[in-house]
Design a protein around this motif. Structure first.
Motif, mmCIF file in Angstrom:
data_model
loop_
_atom_site.group_PDB
_atom_site.id
_atom_site.type_symbol
_atom_site.label_atom_id
_atom_site.label_comp_id
_atom_site.label_asym_id
_atom_site.label_seq_id
_atom_site.Cartn_x
_atom_site.Cartn_y
_atom_site.Cartn_z
ATOM 1 N N ASP A 288 0.933 -1.376 -0.064
ATOM 2 C CA ASP A 288 0.041 -0.052 -0.019
ATOM 3 C C ASP A 288 0.900 1.361 -0.045
ATOM 4 O O ASP A 288 1.667 1.462 0.836
ATOM 5 N N GLY A 289 0.750 2.099 -1.048
ATOM 6 C CA GLY A 289 1.895 3.222 -1.288
ATOM 7 C C GLY A 289 1.603 4.126 -0.142
ATOM 8 O O GLY A 289 2.658 4.632 0.314
ATOM 9 N N GLY A 290 0.352 4.306 0.243
ATOM 10 C CA GLY A 290 0.169 5.224 1.624
ATOM 11 C C GLY A 290 1.024 4.764 2.882
ATOM 12 O O GLY A 290 1.554 5.583 3.652
ATOM 13 N N GLU A 291 0.610 3.417 3.100
ATOM 14 C CA GLU A 291 1.194 2.920 4.380
ATOM 15 C C GLU A 291 2.733 2.884 4.259
ATOM 16 O O GLU A 291 3.295 3.006 5.161
ATOM 17 N N ALA A 292 3.015 2.548 2.957
ATOM 18 C CA ALA A 292 4.703 2.555 2.880
ATOM 19 C C ALA A 292 5.350 3.728 2.900
ATOM 20 O O ALA A 292 6.275 3.921 3.710
ATOM 21 N N ALA A 293 4.628 4.940 2.488
ATOM 22 C CA ALA A 293 5.065 6.173 2.645
ATOM 23 C C ALA A 293 4.921 6.514 4.175
ATOM 24 O O ALA A 293 6.183 7.278 4.555
ATOM 25 N N ALA A 294 4.120 6.321 4.894
ATOM 26 C CA ALA A 294 3.935 6.427 6.245
ATOM 27 C C ALA A 294 5.255 5.950 7.019
ATOM 28 O O ALA A 294 5.790 6.528 8.005
ATOM 29 N N VAL A 295 5.508 4.711 6.647
ATOM 30 C CA VAL A 295 6.552 4.061 7.526
ATOM 31 C C VAL A 295 7.889 4.443 7.054
ATOM 32 O O VAL A 295 8.839 4.840 7.906
ATOM 33 N N ILE A 296 7.966 4.916 6.169
ATOM 34 C CA ILE A 296 9.267 5.683 5.512
ATOM 35 C C ILE A 296 9.620 7.021 6.186
ATOM 36 O O ILE A 296 10.554 7.229 6.761
ATOM 37 N N ALA A 297 8.485 7.701 6.283
ATOM 38 C CA ALA A 297 8.523 8.950 7.096
ATOM 39 C C ALA A 297 8.709 8.643 8.179
ATOM 40 O O ALA A 297 9.835 9.554 8.916
ATOM 41 N N GLU A 298 8.248 7.750 9.061
ATOM 42 C CA GLU A 298 8.611 7.371 10.449
ATOM 43 C C GLU A 298 9.952 7.193 10.588
ATOM 44 O O GLU A 298 10.624 7.472 11.747
ATOM 45 N N ARG A 299 10.456 6.049 9.899
ATOM 46 C CA ARG A 299 11.885 5.422 10.093
ATOM 47 C C ARG A 299 12.798 6.108 9.408
ATOM 48 O O ARG A 299 14.024 5.982 9.630
#
Ligand code: PMP
Length: 369
Positions: free
Chosen positions: A152-163
């Motif tokens: 999921d692009g949105g979830e992937a972006a969120a985890v990238i922003a966080e980590r």
């Protein structure tokens, strides 16, 4: 009576962080039907073999000299192939080659990962990514996929922003689950990332989706697309992987590559193989048709195959996947237990290989599904 045979791994002065790790390795067993490493089942056509032999003969007379360190002729040929395949005007300076895409990815981590840096991947995915991270002392950060293994692009972006990783791996189509990631989801990943995003397209020729190569112009400082001749090009033994990126990324890789890493024999053989790409890539369509046949039949037998854009299919469910893997082996069919609970992965082979696999699947389904 092997010299030094009494010495064990515990005795050698190994890096502490490598202790207790296992080497990568699918079992290389002598079995009639080999469907475990996503190879192309079709041997190279005779004309290609003749061409490789002629090239190697010519190179043999010059083996006293080092090869072209920058593999310019081969990179030029690959750029032409990529331009035709993607519609993006790729030049030789956008392409980098090494001994398999594994070496390409290792060089990427040597240059962009390393001690104090992190690499993030969406699991389950290609198990070499964390192993290459470990070898280059890059901290591995696993991130999840959806329950159906898609990204999921949105979830992937969120985890990238966080980590905030230094390197992000996106495998498309994903090994071992088979689905591709669309350009919209990739854009979301690229916008969220501060570090390098590596899209591993080892199986892209089996997919109808757009290549991430189309996004390099938009994200020239951050996007790398890695590819290989091991799968669609039927050249796994030739060991030729490559990447596509901006010339600046290629320049960065020159800082870590070994001088003369790609032998003159490899360079010449790969160029010969590329001249016959129409013939080898012709086999891809047949494999894609076979993939549909295998998936349909697996469904009829009560299995749940995961939709695949690649030359393999992940399927389940098994109460005990390893026991099922052994049952296939007993029937002379070697497939892969990739460690995903309840699932096994089968490579799409020749029609005969697939018949043997499907016949074995009938027995296995009667027994344990
Ligand atoms: N990436 C992925 C996703 C793969 O599955 C593989 C091969 N199994 C590779 C890279 C590496 O292949 P090679 O080194 O032969 O190019």
């Amino acid at each position: 009576d092997v010299i030094g045979g009494e010495t064990t791994l515990a005795d050698v002065p190994l890096r502490e962080d490598l202790r207790g790790r296992s080497p990568y390795g699918a079992p290389q067993l002598d079995v009639p039907v080999l469907l475990n490493t996503n190879e192309n089942p079709f041997p190279p056509p005779r004309e290609l073999v003749e061409d490789v032999v002629a090239e190697v003969r010519e190179q043999a007379g010059r083996l006293n000299r080092y090869p072209d360190r920058d593999a310019v002729a081969l990179r030029t040929d690959l750029a032409a192939y990529l331009t035709g395949a993607t519609g993006v005007a790729v030049s030789a300076s956008n392409v980098w080659t090494a001994n398999g895409s594994n070496e390409v990815l290792q060089q990427v981590l040597q240059a962009f990962g390393g001690p104090g840096r992190t690499a993030l991947g969406f699991e389950p995915s290609y198990s070499m990514h964390p192993i290459l991270a470990s070898g280059t002392r890059t901290e591995w950060v696993p991130a999840p996929r959806r329950a159906d293994f898609t990204l999921d692009g949105g979830e992937a972006a969120a985890v990238i922003a966080e980590r905030d990783p230094d390197v992000v791996f996106v495998t498309s189509p994903n090994n071992p689950t088979g689905q591709s990631v669309g350009l919209a989801d990739l854009r979301a990943v690229l916008r969220a990332a501060r570090g390098l995003v590596v899209v591993d397209e080892a199986y892209v020729e089996f997919s109808e989706r757009h290549s991430a190569v189309e996004l390099i112009e938009e994200f020239p400082a951050r996007l790398v697309v890695s590819r290989t001749m091991s799968k669609a090009f039927a050249f796994a033994g030739g060991r030729l992987g490559y990447l596509v990126a901006s010339p600046a990324v290629v320049e960065a890789l020159l800082l870590v590559r070994l001088p003369y890493h790609l032998s003159s024999v490899t360079q010449a053989s790969a160029r010969a193989a590329l001249r016959h790409s129409e013939a080898t890539l012709g086999g891809v369509k047949l494999l894609v048709d076979e993939r549909a046949r295998v998936v349909d039949r697996l469904r009829e037998l009560g299995f749940s195959p995961v939709p695949s854009d690649a030359n393999f299919v992940l399927f389940g469910r098994f109460p005990d996947a390893h026991r099922a893997w052994e049952r296939y082996l007993d029937s002379g069919v070697l497939i892969r237990d990739v460690g995903i609970e309840g699932h096994l992965r089968v490579t799409i082979g020749s029609p005969r290989d697939n018949d043997a696999f499907l016949a074995a699947s009938e027995h296995v389904s009667e027994e344990i599904v």
